[in-house]
Design a protein around this motif. Sequence first.
Motif, mmCIF file in Angstrom:
data_model
loop_
_atom_site.group_PDB
_atom_site.id
_atom_site.type_symbol
_atom_site.label_atom_id
_atom_site.label_comp_id
_atom_site.label_asym_id
_atom_site.label_seq_id
_atom_site.Cartn_x
_atom_site.Cartn_y
_atom_site.Cartn_z
ATOM 1 N N ASN A 11 45.470 24.591 41.341
ATOM 2 C CA ASN A 11 44.871 23.503 40.565
ATOM 3 C C ASN A 11 43.700 22.869 41.310
ATOM 4 O O ASN A 11 42.686 22.511 40.712
ATOM 5 C CB ASN A 11 45.918 22.445 40.211
ATOM 6 C CG ASN A 11 46.885 22.936 39.162
ATOM 7 O OD1 ASN A 11 46.580 23.820 38.371
ATOM 8 N ND2 ASN A 11 48.076 22.359 39.150
ATOM 9 N N GLY A 12 43.838 22.745 42.618
ATOM 10 C CA GLY A 12 42.741 22.209 43.431
ATOM 11 C C GLY A 12 41.518 23.103 43.379
ATOM 12 O O GLY A 12 40.378 22.616 43.294
ATOM 13 N N GLN A 13 41.737 24.406 43.401
ATOM 14 C CA GLN A 13 40.611 25.344 43.327
ATOM 15 C C GLN A 13 39.930 25.282 41.964
ATOM 16 O O GLN A 13 38.703 25.370 41.865
ATOM 17 C CB GLN A 13 41.081 26.769 43.636
ATOM 18 C CG GLN A 13 41.540 26.965 45.072
ATOM 19 C CD GLN A 13 40.461 26.635 46.078
ATOM 20 O OE1 GLN A 13 39.289 26.937 45.877
ATOM 21 N NE2 GLN A 13 40.854 25.987 47.164
ATOM 22 N N LEU A 18 35.330 23.501 38.731
ATOM 23 C CA LEU A 18 34.814 22.674 37.640
ATOM 24 C C LEU A 18 33.799 21.659 38.160
ATOM 25 O O LEU A 18 32.747 21.463 37.550
ATOM 26 C CB LEU A 18 35.958 21.958 36.924
ATOM 27 C CG LEU A 18 35.574 21.066 35.747
ATOM 28 C CD1 LEU A 18 34.889 21.882 34.652
ATOM 29 C CD2 LEU A 18 36.808 20.375 35.194
ATOM 30 N N SER A 19 34.076 21.045 39.287
ATOM 31 C CA SER A 19 33.156 20.032 39.818
ATOM 32 C C SER A 19 31.858 20.648 40.337
ATOM 33 O O SER A 19 30.856 19.948 40.455
ATOM 34 C CB SER A 19 33.835 19.213 40.918
ATOM 35 O OG SER A 19 34.081 20.009 42.053
ATOM 36 N N SER A 20 31.863 21.950 40.618
ATOM 37 C CA SER A 20 30.635 22.592 41.089
ATOM 38 C C SER A 20 29.715 22.997 39.942
ATOM 39 O O SER A 20 28.556 23.329 40.164
ATOM 40 C CB SER A 20 30.965 23.811 41.952
ATOM 41 O OG SER A 20 31.523 24.838 41.155
ATOM 42 N N LEU A 21 30.219 22.955 38.708
ATOM 43 C CA LEU A 21 29.394 23.282 37.544
ATOM 44 C C LEU A 21 28.525 22.089 37.181
ATOM 45 O O LEU A 21 28.975 20.944 37.258
ATOM 46 C CB LEU A 21 30.278 23.667 36.358
ATOM 47 C CG LEU A 21 31.116 24.927 36.525
ATOM 48 C CD1 LEU A 21 32.058 25.088 35.330
ATOM 49 C CD2 LEU A 21 30.242 26.144 36.683
ATOM 50 N N PRO A 22 27.276 22.342 36.762
ATOM 51 C CA PRO A 22 26.409 21.235 36.350
ATOM 52 C C PRO A 22 26.980 20.519 35.124
ATOM 53 O O PRO A 22 27.622 21.149 34.283
ATOM 54 C CB PRO A 22 25.084 21.921 35.985
ATOM 55 C CG PRO A 22 25.157 23.291 36.543
ATOM 56 C CD PRO A 22 26.602 23.634 36.697
ATOM 57 N N VAL A 36 27.393 9.471 23.017
ATOM 58 C CA VAL A 36 27.783 10.171 24.240
ATOM 59 C C VAL A 36 28.292 9.150 25.235
ATOM 60 O O VAL A 36 27.636 8.154 25.527
ATOM 61 C CB VAL A 36 26.579 10.949 24.833
ATOM 62 C CG1 VAL A 36 26.948 11.539 26.182
ATOM 63 C CG2 VAL A 36 26.135 12.037 23.875
ATOM 64 N N ASP A 37 29.486 9.399 25.724
ATOM 65 C CA ASP A 37 30.100 8.533 26.730
ATOM 66 C C ASP A 37 30.059 9.268 28.054
ATOM 67 O O ASP A 37 30.934 10.061 28.363
ATOM 68 C CB ASP A 37 31.540 8.186 26.329
ATOM 69 C CG ASP A 37 32.198 7.204 27.286
ATOM 70 O OD1 ASP A 37 31.515 6.730 28.221
ATOM 71 O OD2 ASP A 37 33.388 6.907 27.102
ATOM 72 N N SER A 38 29.013 8.999 28.845
ATOM 73 C CA SER A 38 28.827 9.740 30.086
ATOM 74 C C SER A 38 29.886 9.404 31.125
ATOM 75 O O SER A 38 30.077 10.147 32.079
ATOM 76 C CB SER A 38 27.435 9.472 30.665
ATOM 77 O OG SER A 38 27.262 8.081 30.876
ATOM 78 N N GLY A 39 30.589 8.292 30.955
ATOM 79 C CA GLY A 39 31.617 7.923 31.914
ATOM 80 C C GLY A 39 32.957 8.579 31.635
ATOM 81 O O GLY A 39 33.862 8.537 32.456
ATOM 82 N N ALA A 40 33.104 9.194 30.484
ATOM 83 C CA ALA A 40 34.388 9.797 30.124
ATOM 84 C C ALA A 40 34.559 11.131 30.822
ATOM 85 O O ALA A 40 33.631 11.907 30.930
ATOM 86 C CB ALA A 40 34.464 9.992 28.613
ATOM 87 N N GLU A 41 35.751 11.363 31.316
ATOM 88 C CA GLU A 41 36.057 12.650 31.924
ATOM 89 C C GLU A 41 36.664 13.546 30.870
ATOM 90 O O GLU A 41 37.646 13.187 30.237
ATOM 91 C CB GLU A 41 37.031 12.475 33.091
ATOM 92 C CG GLU A 41 36.364 11.987 34.349
ATOM 93 C CD GLU A 41 37.279 12.131 35.545
ATOM 94 O OE1 GLU A 41 38.024 13.134 35.619
ATOM 95 O OE2 GLU A 41 37.244 11.243 36.385
ATOM 96 N N LYS A 42 36.068 14.696 30.707
ATOM 97 C CA LYS A 42 36.562 15.646 29.715
ATOM 98 C C LYS A 42 37.697 16.453 30.341
ATOM 99 O O LYS A 42 37.544 16.993 31.432
ATOM 100 C CB LYS A 42 35.416 16.563 29.291
ATOM 101 C CG LYS A 42 35.800 17.575 28.250
ATOM 102 C CD LYS A 42 34.604 18.424 27.887
ATOM 103 C CE LYS A 42 35.003 19.431 26.832
ATOM 104 N NZ LYS A 42 33.905 20.328 26.525
ATOM 105 N N LYS A 43 38.805 16.534 29.670
ATOM 106 C CA LYS A 43 39.922 17.349 30.137
ATOM 107 C C LYS A 43 39.619 18.794 29.761
ATOM 108 O O LYS A 43 39.445 19.112 28.587
ATOM 109 C CB LYS A 43 41.224 16.868 29.484
ATOM 110 C CG LYS A 43 42.431 17.637 29.931
ATOM 111 C CD LYS A 43 42.745 17.376 31.378
ATOM 112 C CE LYS A 43 44.033 18.093 31.741
ATOM 113 N NZ LYS A 43 44.229 18.177 33.165
ATOM 114 N N VAL A 51 35.745 30.266 31.607
ATOM 115 C CA VAL A 51 34.724 30.616 30.609
ATOM 116 C C VAL A 51 33.406 29.919 30.935
ATOM 117 O O VAL A 51 32.327 30.533 30.907
ATOM 118 C CB VAL A 51 35.203 30.265 29.181
ATOM 119 C CG1 VAL A 51 34.070 30.364 28.179
ATOM 120 C CG2 VAL A 51 36.353 31.167 28.776
ATOM 121 N N LEU A 52 33.473 28.625 31.261
ATOM 122 C CA LEU A 52 32.261 27.877 31.602
ATOM 123 C C LEU A 52 31.593 28.444 32.849
ATOM 124 O O LEU A 52 30.365 28.569 32.899
ATOM 125 C CB LEU A 52 32.595 26.396 31.807
ATOM 126 C CG LEU A 52 33.001 25.610 30.568
ATOM 127 C CD1 LEU A 52 33.529 24.231 30.958
ATOM 128 C CD2 LEU A 52 31.836 25.493 29.604
#
Length: 84
Positions: A11-13, A18-22, A36-43, A51-52
């Motif tokens: 899960n950490g990996q 995910l955090s390394s993707l733009p 657009v809510d830029s502060g929201a974290e998308k699950k 895929v991303l």
Amino acid sequence: MVEKQYRTRLNGQFSTLLSSLPPDVVGNETDSYGRVDSGAEKKVSKAEVLVLAKKHIENLERTKKSLECDKKALMEDVQRLKGA
């Protein structure tokens, strides 16, 4: 116990990947008004992370190929101008 450590590391990996993707690859959440809510974290599921990441790598490869073609054309222009 070993399985839990394995899942935690895995899960950490996925989180690291995910955090390394733009942000533009991951996308933004919208609020109930469609803003657009830029502060929201998308699950994002693990499958979506893969895929991303794949799409991002393919985009980087296309960009690299395009830049290599541009470089080649510019080098040819330089050589042509040197000969003129």
